[in-house]
Design a protein around this motif. Structure first.
Motif: not given
Length: 172
Positions: A37-43
Motif C-alpha cells: 500500500p502507498p502508505a507503507l511505501l511512504l513509511a
C-alpha cells in the motif's frame, strides 16, 4: 507467495504483525514491494532516508577517527616522498594503511580563453595545448527566441537519467 498487507490510509507509528520494515526488504521480491500500500511505501521510504542519514553520519565519524589516527603519519610519509598529494602506504601493527589525498586542479576559464586567442593569433592551433569545450546552459537555451534555438538545435541532444520517485503525504 505474496505477503498480505493490511490496507491503511496513513502510516502508523509502530507497525506490528505482518507489516514489513525496511530491514525486511531483502527477503521480499521487487513485485511484493511494489504491491505494498502507498502508505507503507511512504513509511519504508522514510525509514530508508533515516537509515541512509545514519550510515552517512557513522561513516563520517569513522573516517574522522581514521584521519585523527593516521593523518599525521601519512602526511609525514607523503612529505618524505616529496609529494603534496597522491597515495602513500604506511603500516600499523601488520595492517597496511593506504591514504590517498587527491589532487584537485581548477583552471581560470577567462585566462585560458585569452591564452587560446593568443595561440590562435600567433598562427598555432590552440587545440594542440588545450581541450576546448562548448556548452550552452539549458536554462539559457530555453530562454532564447525560437529562431536562435532552431539554429542551435542540431548541435543539441537530450538523454534522460534514471527515474527517481519520492512519496509524500498531501500535507507535506
Amino acid at each position: 507467495m505474496a505477503m498480505p498487507f493490511p490496507s491503511t490510509d496513513a502510516p502508523s507509528e509502530g507497525r506490528a504483525g505482518n507489516m514489513p520494515t525496511f530491514d525486511d526488504l531483502d527477503r521480499l521480491s521487487i513485485g511484493e514491494i511494489a504491491d505494498m500500500p502507498p502508505a507503507l511505501l511512504l513509511a519504508l521510504q522514510d525509514e530508508a532516508a533515516a537509515e541512509t542519514a545514519r550510515v552517512k553520519r557513522l561513516r563520517d565519524r569513522f573516517e574522522a577517527a581514521l584521519a585523527q589516527r593516521y593523518g599525521a603519519a601519512t602526511e609525514a610519509e607523503r612529505s618524505a616522498q616529496g609529494k603534496t598529494s597522491g597515495t602513500v602506504r604506511i603500516e600499523d601493527a601488520g595492517v597496511v594503511v593506504i591514504a590517498d589525498l587527491p589532487k584537485k586542479v581548477t583552471w581560470d576559464q577567462d585566462r585560458l580563453a585569452a591564452m587560446a586567442t593568443r595561440i590562435r593569433e600567433s598562427g598555432d592551433d590552440p587545440t594542440q595545448y588545450l581541450e576546448i569545450a562548448y556548452r550552452v546552459p539549458e536554462r539559457r537555451f530555453g530562454a532564447w527566441p525560437d529562431a536562435m534555438r532552431e539554429g542551435f538545435a542540431a548541435a543539441r541532444s537530450e538523454t534522460t537519467g534514471k527515474p527517481v520517485f519520492r512519496l509524500e503525504t498531501r500535507d507535506r
